[in-house]
Design a protein around this motif. Structure first.
Motif, short mmCIF file in Angstrom:
data_model
loop_
_atom_site.label_atom_id
_atom_site.label_comp_id
_atom_site.label_asym_id
_atom_site.label_seq_id
_atom_site.Cartn_x
_atom_site.Cartn_y
_atom_site.Cartn_z
N THR A 157 0.84 -1.21 0.00
CA THR A 157 0.00 0.00 0.00
C THR A 157 0.87 1.25 0.00
O THR A 157 0.65 2.18 -0.79
CB THR A 157 -0.92 0.01 1.24
OG1 THR A 157 -1.52 -1.25 1.37
CG2 THR A 157 -1.96 1.08 1.11
N ALA A 208 1.25 4.02 -2.93
CA ALA A 208 0.87 5.41 -2.65
C ALA A 208 1.98 6.35 -3.05
O ALA A 208 1.74 7.41 -3.66
CB ALA A 208 0.53 5.58 -1.17
N VAL A 209 3.21 5.98 -2.74
CA VAL A 209 4.34 6.83 -3.13
C VAL A 209 4.40 6.94 -4.64
O VAL A 209 4.64 8.00 -5.21
CB VAL A 209 5.67 6.27 -2.55
CG1 VAL A 209 6.83 7.01 -3.14
CG2 VAL A 209 5.67 6.41 -1.04
N ALA A 210 4.16 5.80 -5.31
CA ALA A 210 4.17 5.82 -6.77
C ALA A 210 3.09 6.75 -7.31
O ALA A 210 3.30 7.48 -8.28
CB ALA A 210 3.98 4.40 -7.30
N VAL A 211 1.91 6.74 -6.66
CA VAL A 211 0.81 7.59 -7.12
C VAL A 211 1.24 9.05 -7.14
O VAL A 211 0.97 9.78 -8.09
CB VAL A 211 -0.42 7.43 -6.20
CG1 VAL A 211 -1.45 8.50 -6.48
CG2 VAL A 211 -1.02 6.06 -6.38
N VAL A 212 1.93 9.48 -6.08
CA VAL A 212 2.23 10.90 -6.00
C VAL A 212 3.52 11.28 -6.70
O VAL A 212 3.85 12.46 -6.79
CB VAL A 212 2.28 11.40 -4.54
CG1 VAL A 212 0.94 11.19 -3.88
CG2 VAL A 212 3.37 10.72 -3.77
N THR A 213 4.28 10.31 -7.21
CA THR A 213 5.54 10.70 -7.81
C THR A 213 5.65 10.37 -9.29
O THR A 213 6.54 10.86 -9.96
CB THR A 213 6.73 10.01 -7.10
OG1 THR A 213 6.49 8.61 -7.10
CG2 THR A 213 6.88 10.52 -5.69
N SER A 263 0.10 6.83 -12.64
CA SER A 263 -0.33 7.20 -11.30
C SER A 263 -1.65 6.54 -10.96
O SER A 263 -1.84 5.99 -9.87
CB SER A 263 -0.52 8.72 -11.23
OG SER A 263 0.23 9.28 -10.25
N LEU A 273 -2.75 3.90 -8.11
CA LEU A 273 -3.84 4.23 -7.18
C LEU A 273 -4.73 3.01 -6.97
O LEU A 273 -5.16 2.73 -5.85
CB LEU A 273 -4.65 5.42 -7.72
CG LEU A 273 -5.65 6.04 -6.75
CD1 LEU A 273 -4.94 6.69 -5.59
CD2 LEU A 273 -6.52 7.06 -7.45
N THR A 333 -3.11 0.83 -4.59
CA THR A 333 -3.24 1.34 -3.23
C THR A 333 -4.59 0.99 -2.65
O THR A 333 -4.70 0.54 -1.50
CB THR A 333 -3.05 2.87 -3.21
OG1 THR A 333 -1.95 3.21 -4.01
CG2 THR A 333 -2.85 3.36 -1.80
N PHE A 334 -5.64 1.18 -3.45
CA PHE A 334 -6.98 0.86 -2.96
C PHE A 334 -7.08 -0.62 -2.62
O PHE A 334 -7.69 -1.01 -1.62
CB PHE A 334 -8.03 1.22 -4.02
CG PHE A 334 -8.21 2.70 -4.22
CD1 PHE A 334 -8.66 3.20 -5.44
CD2 PHE A 334 -7.96 3.59 -3.19
CE1 PHE A 334 -8.84 4.56 -5.63
CE2 PHE A 334 -8.13 4.95 -3.37
CZ PHE A 334 -8.57 5.44 -4.58
#
Lengths: 489, 188, 102
Positions: free
Chosen positions: B35, B39-44, B51, B55, B58-59
């Motif tokens: 997770t 999440a880090v991948a989503v924001v970077t 992204s 996400l 992450t979910f």
């Protein structure tokens, strides 16, 4: 769980009325003919107002009852804010009739959204459980985002909606995290239970403080309190003027309703000393709002910063709630006076700006010649916002300062002095508008059309700003009656 | 406490940690790591479509956490709503606006030099206040949750439940209103 | 048993990752993704507290369900707003092309 459907009737009327308004809008597509959506909207609001006033004046609800197991409070505070919300939306409806006269927009849905937004405010004012507060706060925010972006063809409206949406969603995400922490600390989401079962473990005090600050992010964004006010100028400027009027009055009142209920009932000063924090926020909000209002050239932006300043004065009253018994009535009275004053000012802005096609203060030059009645009314609205007699705003400010002084708390006294200094500063930018209207030569001097509906709205709000001061008695006692809150199970 | 935070000796701490690992803890660490990494991948991620895919991961990870917490109904809701609905919504919106954002599809991180210390600061405050707070809670055995949730929603939380349906109606009406194309022939 | 603190730590880390996304992303949809991360973090908090405090009352679960509902509505409205901006700018571009042609 014992309740009578009567307690829920305003909400039922608004909910069913909103859904019906969608159908009414569907049925009256053309612009000619009887204005069904507008009239229907007013009828629904009036129908919801009747049981609300009945509940407040019948005296049964002042001590506070709740239905649905403590989630929905039926008390004076809730009734007061419902009345404020219903009246403001009614006035906004009238302003909208004139504002959208020549603009392409989805008519039926607009008035349905206004009704639903009012439903959100009425349920928010009565929420006594964190779950309900979150749900209704987000409900209000969602309808506000949609209304702010309603003029789809106007890029300013689009921008206002996006900024409002992003800021609002971030603030609400922070708030919900804070609510989860409070749930963890107390084991319950009910406001009253939080108050009665909470024993602060000294080690957890900082955590509680953090959770409260996070809650304030959500509530503070709604009332445009510094430092959560950034969205306000852009949204006020970009949204259609009647929507701005609604946000400045209804949305702000809703934010204060929940702030008062949570801090007076749930997180009382016995548990956490929040008064100091609110005092600091009040001082900062007042000062920032008033100082940044001075260089503004766009009248809607100026009114946005003016509203931020007004929130600061109201926060002074909220802080005084911990020490003085007349603080809460004073806050309610101020909100009532501010509602009419601000709506009147925005009514004038809406009427004039749509005709001179400009939102800039310098284009209001010579208004005394072009639209004399509106100009005179505007003078009184500016005086009322500044808090100068003989206006309702003066009564509101006077009462709040009185509550702060009566409390005897030295920090509150210092804050009152800050507030008075801010009032003096604010006179400058309020009177600046008056100066342009009366003393600056206009480039064009043809008279501006003043339609009957706007005359009615401006006349009524103008009358209220005078009446509230002159016949203050009934309004003061209404504020006192409304101060009864649901406190016990 | 299985993890003694006051141990000074790092090796002892590590030894203590490893010896108290159970299958449950290992699964938690696996899901939590997935997770967090997603999440880090989503924001970077530079490409916003990538992204979005992270996400989804992450979910899924959060749904896994719910399962570890015996929240069976909520895990299902998480997958259905977040992955099934919200992700699809975001995907549509990305595709519809990608022409406008064509230059911006390759997202660079603006201002990360300022944002990173701020975020780390907030993280430190949160860890210190939230995680290190003496909660002192033990978990009792938990059963299936669907029945309890259902009963609550129909009795105590009936009003918010019904209100939520109106919220969804308003959201639908508003979303359609804003997103639809206005042909010029409709005057109202 | 997994200590409660582990769940809270994960939620805090997720929350901060969301904050980082919100602060650094320029694209509105990217910011929305950061917001979703923050909401999920709060949900983990709620469910964890419910599990460890009242596993038979589950107020936290109910709260989380409403949060998910509102998050979905919010995403719908927000994305609609973004799409409406896109349509408006598209329209303006097309208009400009017409003006330039004639």
């Amino acid at each position: 769980m014992n309740f009578s459907l009567f307690y829920l009737s305003p909400e039922l009327i608004l909910a069913l009325g909103g859904i019906a308004a969608l159908f009414v809008g569907l049925a009256s597509k053309s612009r000619k003919g009887f204005p069904w959506p507008e009239v229907f909207c007013l009828l629904v609001l009036a129908a919801a107002l009747v049981p609300t006033i009945a509940m407040l004046t019948m005296g049964r609800v002042t001590s506070g009852t709740s239905i649905f197991g403590g989630i929905f409070a039926v008390d004076g505070l809730a009734m007061f804010f419902k009345i404020v919300a219903l009246i403001s939306t009614g006035i906004v409806t009238l302003i909208s009739t004139d504002f959208f006269r020549r603009i392409r927009f989805h008519r039926g849905e607009y008035y349905a959204l206004l009704i639903f937004a009012t439903l959100a405010i009425t349920t928010l004012a009565a929420s006594a459980d964190l779950i309900m507060i979150y749900l209704t706060l987000e409900f209000l925010s969602l309808t506000s985002y949609i209304l702010a972006g309603y003029l789809k063809q106007d890029t300013k409206s689009n921008e206002a909606a996006v900024k409002y949406f992003l800021y609002g969603s971030i603030a609400s995400a922070v708030m919900i995290y804070g609510m989860s922490l409070i749930y963890g600390l107390t084991g319950t989401t009910n406001i009253v239970e939080i108050a009665s079962t909470f024993k602060v473990n000294p080690a957890s005090y900082s955590l509680l403080y953090l959770a409260v600050v996070m809650l304030l992010a959500g509530f503070g964004y709604k009332i445009a309190m510094v430092p959560f006010h950034q969205w306000s100028p852009d949204v006020y400027e970009g949204a259609p003027t009647p929507v701005t009027a609604f946000l400045s009055v209804g949305s702000k009142a809703a934010g204060f309703a929940v702030l008062i209920r949570v801090f007076a009932t749930g997180i009382s000063t016995a548990i956490l000393d929040w008064a100091g924090l609110i005092m600091v926020l009040s001082a900062v909000t007042m000062t920032v709002g008033n100082l940044v209002a001075i260089p503004q050239t766009n009248i809607k932006r100026m009114l946005a910063y003016s509203s931020i300043g007004q929130a600061g004065y109201l926060l002074l009253g909220v802080a005084a709630m911990a020490y003085s018994s007349i603080a809460l009535p004073s806050v309610l009275l101020y909100i009532f006076a501010y509602t009419f004053t601000n709506l009147g000012a925005f009514a004038v802005v809406s009427m004039i700006s749509t005709r001179i096609k400009s939102d800039y203060i310098r284009d209001y030059a010579g208004l005394i010649r072009r639209a004399p009645a509106a100009a005179v009314a505007m003078v009184f609205f500016m005086l009322s916002l500044a808090g100068i007699p003989p206006t309702a705003g003066f009564l509101g400010k006077f009462y709040i300062f009185a509550a702060a002084i009566q409390s005897g708390n030295s920090w509150l006294l210092a804050l009152t002095i800050v507030a008075i200094i801010n009032t003096i500063i604010s006179v400058y930018y309020y009177m600046n508008v008056v100066r342009y209207m009366f003393f600056v030569k206009a480039k064009r001097i043809e008279p501006i059309e003043q339609p009957g509906i706007m005359n009615f709205v401006i006349g009524m709000t103008f009358a209220m700003t005078i009446i509230i001061l002159v016949y203050a008695g009934p309004f003061i006692s209404m504020a006192h009656i409304s101060s009864g809150m649901f406190k016990g199970i | 406490m299985p993890f003694d935070l006051h141990s000074i000796n790092l090796f002892d701490m590590g030894k203590q940690f490893v010896f108290t690992l159970t299958l449950q803890k290992i699964s938690f660490l696996a899901v939590a790591f997935m997770t967090f990494a997603s999440a880090v991948a989503v924001v970077t991620m530079k490409n916003i479509f990538h992204s979005l895919l992270f996400l989804v991961l992450t979910f899924l990870g959060v749904a896994g956490i719910y399962l570890l917490l015996s929240a069976d109904f909520l895990a299902a809701v998480q997958v259905l709503v977040y992955i099934g609905a919200i992700t699809v919504l975001i995907m549509f919106a990305l595709m519809l606006t990608s022409k406008l954002m064509a230059k911006r599809v390759s997202q660079t991180m603006e201002q990360w030099i300022v944002a990173l210390p701020v975020t780390l600061g907030i993280l430190v405050v949160l860890i210190r206040l939230v995680v290190l707070n003496p909660w002192g809670m033990k978990a009792a055995p938990a059963g299936p949750t669907t029945g309890i949730i259902g009963t609550s929603l129909m009795t105590k939380y009936l009003l918010p439940f019904e209100l939520a349906s109106i919220v969804l109606l308003v959201a639908v009406v508003g979303a359609i209103l804003l997103a639809k194309e206005d042909k010029s022939d409709d005057p109202s | 048993m997994i200590p409660l603190e582990w769940y809270l730590a994960l939620a805090a880390v997720l929350f901060c990752t969301g904050i980082f996304g919100v602060l650094t992303r320029r694209n509105a949809i990217g910011i929305l993704m950061g917001i979703e991360l923050m909401l999920n973090a709060a949900n983990i908090n709620l469910v964890a507290f419910a599990r460890y405090m009242h596993p038979t009352i589950l107020t936290g679960h109910i709260f989380a369900i409403f949060v998910i509902t509102i998050a979905a509505a919010e995403a719908a409205v927000g994305l609609a707003i973004i799409i409406s901006i896109y349509r408006n700018i598209e329209l303006i571009n097309v208009d400009k092309i017409n003006v330039m042609k004639w």
